[in-house]
Structures are given as structure tokens and as C-alpha cells.
Design a protein around this motif. Structure first.
Motif, PDB file in Angstrom:
ATOM      1  N   MET A 266       0.855  -1.185   0.000  1.00  0.00           N
ATOM      2  CA  MET A 266       0.000   0.000   0.000  1.00  0.00           C
ATOM      3  C   MET A 266       0.892   1.236   0.000  1.00  0.00           C
ATOM      4  O   MET A 266       1.044   1.929   1.016  1.00  0.00           O
ATOM      5  CB  MET A 266      -0.930  -0.026   1.211  1.00  0.00           C
ATOM      6  N   VAL A 267       1.524   1.479  -1.126  1.00  0.00           N
ATOM      7  CA  VAL A 267       2.436   2.613  -1.265  1.00  0.00           C
ATOM      8  C   VAL A 267       1.978   3.478  -2.436  1.00  0.00           C
ATOM      9  O   VAL A 267       1.298   3.010  -3.344  1.00  0.00           O
ATOM     10  CB  VAL A 267       3.896   2.151  -1.483  1.00  0.00           C
ATOM     11  N   GLY A 268       2.364   4.744  -2.382  1.00  0.00           N
ATOM     12  CA  GLY A 268       1.940   5.672  -3.403  1.00  0.00           C
ATOM     13  C   GLY A 268       2.703   5.530  -4.709  1.00  0.00           C
ATOM     14  O   GLY A 268       3.840   5.046  -4.730  1.00  0.00           O
ATOM     15  N   ASP A 269       2.070   5.964  -5.769  1.00  0.00           N
ATOM     16  CA  ASP A 269       2.713   6.045  -7.078  1.00  0.00           C
ATOM     17  C   ASP A 269       3.619   7.273  -7.058  1.00  0.00           C
ATOM     18  O   ASP A 269       3.126   8.409  -6.924  1.00  0.00           O
ATOM     19  CB  ASP A 269       1.642   6.189  -8.152  1.00  0.00           C
ATOM     20  N   PRO A 270       4.937   7.107  -7.155  1.00  0.00           N
ATOM     21  CA  PRO A 270       5.838   8.259  -7.064  1.00  0.00           C
ATOM     22  C   PRO A 270       5.588   9.312  -8.134  1.00  0.00           C
ATOM     23  O   PRO A 270       5.981  10.470  -7.968  1.00  0.00           O
ATOM     24  CB  PRO A 270       7.234   7.632  -7.198  1.00  0.00           C
ATOM     25  N   GLU A 271       4.931   8.923  -9.216  1.00  0.00           N
ATOM     26  CA  GLU A 271       4.641   9.878 -10.283  1.00  0.00           C
ATOM     27  C   GLU A 271       3.311  10.607 -10.074  1.00  0.00           C
ATOM     28  O   GLU A 271       2.999  11.544 -10.812  1.00  0.00           O
ATOM     29  CB  GLU A 271       4.603   9.147 -11.643  1.00  0.00           C
ATOM     30  N   ASN A 272       2.531  10.171  -9.088  1.00  0.00           N
ATOM     31  CA  ASN A 272       1.208  10.767  -8.921  1.00  0.00           C
ATOM     32  C   ASN A 272       0.805  10.779  -7.444  1.00  0.00           C
ATOM     33  O   ASN A 272      -0.238  10.272  -7.067  1.00  0.00           O
ATOM     34  CB  ASN A 272       0.168   9.988  -9.745  1.00  0.00           C
ATOM     35  N   SER A 273       1.667  11.319  -6.609  1.00  0.00           N
ATOM     36  CA  SER A 273       1.407  11.327  -5.173  1.00  0.00           C
ATOM     37  C   SER A 273       1.523  12.725  -4.579  1.00  0.00           C
ATOM     38  O   SER A 273       2.351  13.532  -5.018  1.00  0.00           O
ATOM     39  CB  SER A 273       2.390  10.412  -4.435  1.00  0.00           C
TER      40      SER A 273
END
Length: 350
Positions: A266-273
């Protein structure tokens, strides 16, 4: 702006409202039973309107005149909630359109790859309904674990750590999570309502990425407790959920659904966070040590509030020296638990 807050009595909503007021905005708070609004310190500073998301006419009337609609409704306490939330989302979208709202803001959950639990499926389904069934722009923020006293995920971890000297470590727990502080959630939601509307989703995460075992260890450290883990590779979600609910004293269906969601990264998308400012350790520390001012005008949103459920807060640490063995300790904690778990513990402990 004039903001409408659904889920005003919920964890995020009850903390968002005083921050909206502090930022100079007017607030309409939706309550199925308006009389219950009196339990909140901010009640006399908002307009309270009757609001039932299962009733399209009620939702339409409640949102009249509002500019931004916050959709913060999510309940896993009973079965059938996926269908109920879908209907609620449709009624909310229609009500925002009828009111001429300039935007909707929805707090969703991170959508990982693979088969989703009902909890995550419902979050995504609501997002799709809001996005597709109304011309009003929807700003969706997908969060994982929200770290703050009163958050269901937070309280589940806290109570397990406090009540179990030896913690089960099923194989599915070994995933990464990027938790976000409650104060950051509130700040970002307000900034979204104030901003030029955009349509779509962004992940809302904190600056810290950990595994679930690392997050559990962090809780133990901040609570000043010594805890060890016991590998139980074949422990199923369906057994773990009800047992964890029994240990923590939290609603069984809610706990079981959250447990199923732990089987994913459950980690964020580094390109859309959108990345919060508060690290995991600071978020936990403030939550477990701060005075309960979570819904006060000048309070710390990381802390508890008097309006939170009775399972929020210190969970009476269980560290009794007289118990003869770890298995004996677990048996005492799990009296009445499924025999399957008792047998698995017996095998694991030899």
C-alpha cells in the motif's frame, strides 16, 4: 467557500470541520440524526442539516447552496456495505450536480495490483461512480493507513501491540505501507477544496515507507513496550480477522476487511502522489502522547477526541507475569476463539 461535509460524525469529517472553520470557511454538516451534532464542540459554528445518503431527496436538499462537497462516508461494520456505498455515491454525485457545486473531494484508498478486498473494491467503486456519473469535477485522494488516534487502522495496530506480548506474523503481513498522518490528510483536503478543481485521483501518502512489521515495531517503541513476533505462515485472513477483533474489542467485520487489505503493498505512485510533511514516527508519537484535542478548534488532529468510539485510546496493556507460557497467555486472550487458530498456535509453539 461553503463546504458540505458528509460523514461529519466520522473520524476524518469530525477533524476536518474545525480546520475548515479555522481557515475561514463556512460549513454545512450532514447528520442522519441532527440531534447528535450537539456532541461536537464545533456544532454551534456550522449549519447542521438532516442528511441521509440512502435517500436521494434528502441528499439533494442537504447540499443546496454548497460550493464544495466532501464525500467522507465509509463504513465496514456490517455486510452489504459495498452496495450501500455505491447507492450513496450516486445520490451524492446527483446532489452535488443539482446544487451547482464547483467540485467534489473524496478520500479513497490506495488501489494496489491484484485481487482487492471488499473494502478496497468499495473505495474504487465509489471513486468510479463519482467520476463517471456527474459533470462536477472530483478530486480523489487515495490514502493507505491514516496515522492518528481514532483512525480505525491506527487503533487496530495500537490495541494489538498493547494487548499481545507476542504478536502473530502471518506471511501476508510482509508488505510495504506508506502511512499518512491525519493532520496531513486534513490539510490536503482543505487545500483541494480551495484550489482550482481538477478531475482524477492522486495518492495521498506520508514521507515514510515501511513494512507492516516495521510499522508494528514503531508502535511498540513509541508505546514503550517490548514485543516479539511469532511466524504463522499459514494463518488465514478469515481466522486472523475475527480473532484480532476479539483481542482489540473492535467491530469484527471492520477488522476482518482491514486485515484482508494488508495482503498488498500500500504505497503511493511516485509519479502521482501528494506527500505529507509528517513522518510516521512523529505521527504515532503525537497520537499516543497528546491530549485528546482532535476535534477542538486549535487542537492537534493527530490526537483522540471525546466523540470517538469507545474502542479508541489506551487499551490496558496486558503483561501479566503469572502466565506460565506464551501459549497460555494467548489462550487467555483468545478464549472462545476458533479452534483452528488454537491448533495453529499449538503447532507453531511446539
Amino acid at each position: 467557500m461553503q463546504a458540505f461535509v458528509s460523514g461529519a460524525s466520522g473520524y476524518v469529517g469530525s477533524r476536518l470541520i474545525p480546520s475548515l472553520l479555522g481557515a475561514g470557511h463556512s460549513v454545512v454538516a450532514g447528520f442522519r440524526d441532527p440531534a447528535k451534532a450537539s456532541g461536537y464542540a464545533w456544532a454551534d459554528q456550522v449549519e447542521v442539516r438532516p442528511f441521509d445518503l440512502q435517500d436521494a431527496d434528502s441528499a439533494r436538499a442537504a447540499l443546496t447552496g454548497c460550493e464544495v462537497g466532501y464525500f467522507l462516508v465509509h463504513s465496514m461494520t456490517s455486510s452489504g456495505y459495498v452496495d450501500r456505498e455505491a447507492e450513496a455515491a450516486r445520490n451524492f454525485a446527483a446532489a452535488c450536480e443539482a446544487a451547482g457545486c464547483r467540485s467534489m473531494v473524496y478520500l479513497s484508498g490506495i488501489v494496489p495490483e491484484g485481487e482487492l478486498s471488499d473494502h478496497l473494491t468499495s473505495r474504487l467503486q465509489v471513486e468510479e461512480i463519482l467520476t463517471e456519473e456527474s459533470p462536477v469535477p472530483v478530486m480523489v485522494f487515495r490514502a493507505a493507513v491514516v496515522l492518528g488516534a481514532g483512525s480505525t487502522s491506527f487503533e487496530l495496530i495500537r490495541r494489538l501491540v498493547q494487548r499481545m506480548p507476542v504478536l502473530p506474523a502471518p506471511q501476508w503481513l510482509d508488505h510495504r505501507v506508506q502511512p499518512v498522518a491525519a493532520a496531513d490528510v486534513v490539510r490536503v483536503l482543505i487545500e483541494a477544496g480551495e484550489s482550482t478543481p481538477w478531475n482524477g485521483h492522486r495518492d495521498l501518502v506520508g514521507p515514510t515507507v515501511l513494512s507492516y512489521p516495521e510499522l508494528i515495531s514503531l508502535f511498540a517503541e513509541e508505546l514503550g513496550l517490548s514485543r516479539t513476533s511469532l511466524p504463522l505462515p499459514d494463518l488465514s485472513y478469515d481466522v486472523a480477522g475475527p480473532v484480532m477483533a476479539k483481542i482489540t474489542g473492535m467491530p469484527e467485520n471492520t477488522v476482518t476487511e482491514l486485515v484482508k487489505s494488508m495482503g498488498h503493498d500500500m504505497v503511493g505512485d511516485p509519479e502521482n502522489s501528494v506527500v505529507g510533511r509528517i513522518g510516521a514516527r512523529e505521527a504515532v508519537r503525537r497520537a499516543v502522547t497528546g491530549a485528546p484535542t482532535g476535534t477542538a478548534a486549535d487542537g492537534d488532529r493527530q490526537t483522540a477526541a471525546g466523540s470517538d468510539p469507545d474502542w479508541v485510546g489506551d487499551a490496558s496493556v496486558i503483561d501479566e507475569p503469572g502466565l506460565r507460557s506464551t501459549l497460555g497467555h494467548w489462550r487467555k486472550l483468545l478464549q472462545g476463539a476458533p479452534a483452528e487458530l488454537q491448533e495453529r498456535l499449538r503447532r507453531a509453539l511446539g
